[in-house]
Design an enzyme around this catalytic site. Structure first.
Site, PDB file in Angstrom:
ATOM      1  CB  THR A 121     -12.461  96.458  83.580  1.00  0.00           C
ATOM      2  OG1 THR A 121     -11.178  96.056  84.071  1.00  0.00           O
ATOM      3  CG2 THR A 121     -12.480  97.984  83.552  1.00  0.00           C
ATOM      4  CE1 TYR A 145     -10.300  98.463  79.224  1.00  0.00           C
ATOM      5  CE2 TYR A 145      -9.342  97.779  81.327  1.00  0.00           C
ATOM      6  CZ  TYR A 145     -10.216  97.559  80.277  1.00  0.00           C
ATOM      7  OH  TYR A 145     -11.031  96.452  80.275  1.00  0.00           O
TER       8      TYR A 145
END
Length: 346
Positions: A121, A145
């Site tokens: 990501t 995250y």
């Protein structure tokens, strides 16, 4: 005769994973799926695909799958993706995204699986100093995250240095849209992705869309993001797999985006145009940690892979997302009825 090795898709019943399954099948790759169905849906996996319901951190189940299916490569999508949830439940995110990825990598090494494509990501960059963002930009995640994904990138790099394994980590920007043939799409209730939320509002499933911040240093004051069509994204995964097989000694880390950003208001305007409607917009303060703009520099992936995006157009992304919302309205009642029947028969 198809000599392509079977590919295990973790999280293959989820949003991006189910699109990867279709892309692999369309390219004549044998596919196997593991998913615990915590956020994925069984209907998203074609019936002919071998399916294992279970945890990607279950070493025994992984060993069974590798032995039974003779897996030759892994596409790893399983994990948790809601950034605010990672802040409120950091240990849960480190367990699901990092600890279980470690179990998967270890099982792959034990079974001699030589190739892993990892769903990473742009959150590993945190708030970048400049945009567009290149792969050598400092990685400074601002939430668990992003850290959980960066840790897995590090594990893959360290493992590949000492074992006969190569990998590709693809750093996604904002994934959106749905399969152009409406075979699958984003189905999770309570999704937080802007285009999904806007399409739900446009189809009467939400009353409005919240706009967080109108004072960013952007042309219209709202945050700018690089939206990539999910089908273009998974096409890059298939090409990356081919590259890993062609050069076993090479690993890759690449951004996956278009290099073009759209603001929140531009996205909402596109949905309004597609539906000839007007989504109610409720304006509020910006959220902590949201950058003004984050856009990929896709030069590396474009020069490394023969990747030619087919859907690099906001109008197409919105059209396919809306098309899936209408299909989903028909799928859900059937799924609920089937679940009720199964429950009654148990």
């Amino acid at each position: 005769m198809n000599c392509k090795p079977p590919v295990l898709v973790t999280g293959g019943a989820g949003y991006i994973g189910s699109h990867a399954v279709l892309a692999l099948l369309d390219a004549d790759w044998p596919v196997v799926v593991i998913d615990d169905l915590s956020t994925g849906f069984r209907f998203a996996v074609p019936p002919a695909v071998p399916f294992y319901r279970g945890d990607v951190g279950d070493a025994g189940l992984l060993a069974q799958i590798f032995a039974e299916q003779r897996i030759g490569a892994i596409m790893h999508f399983a994990g948790s993706v809601v950034v605010p949830d990672s802040v409120s439940d950091p240990l849960g995110y480190y367990d699901n995204n990092t600890v279980k990825s470690r179990a998967l990598i270890a099982a792959a090494v034990a079974a001699g699986v030589p190739h892993i494509i990892f769903s990473s990501t742009a959150a590993t960059y945190g708030i970048p100093d400049v945009s567009p963002v290149t792969e050598d930009a400092p990685q400074r995640p601002i939430n668990p995250y992003g850290w959980s994904k960066l840790m897995t990138e590090r594990m893959l790099a360290d493992t590949a240095a000492v074992h006969p394994l190569n990998y590709c980590a693809l750093r996604y920007f904002n994934v959106a849209g749905a399969d152009p043939q409406a075979r699958t799409g984003q189905s999770t209730a309570g999704a937080t992705h802007l285009i999904k939320v806007a399409c739900e509002a446009a189809t009467g499933q939400r009353s409005h869309v919240d706009v967080y911040g109108t004072d960013y240093a952007t042309p219209d004051g709202t945050g700018v993001r690089d939206y990539i069509h999910v089908s273009d994204l998974v096409a890059a995964h298939v090409l990356a797999l081919e590259a890993l097989i062609a050069e076993p000694g090479q690993s890759l880390t690449m951004n996956c985006g278009y290099g073009r950003g759209f603001s929140v208001l531009e996205v909402l305007d596109a949905v309004d145009r597609a539906t000839d409607g007007a989504i109610e917009r409720r304006f509020g303060p910006r959220r902590a940690g949201d950058p003004d703009a984050i856009v990929s520099d896709p030069a590396l992936i474009r020069s490394t892979l023969p990747w030619e995006p087919k859907y690099a157009d906001l109008e197409q992304i919105v059209f396919h997302a809306l098309q899936w919302e209408r299909v989903l309205a028909e799928v859900w009642p059937r799924e609920a009825e089937t679940a009720q029947q199964v429950g009654s028969a148990a």
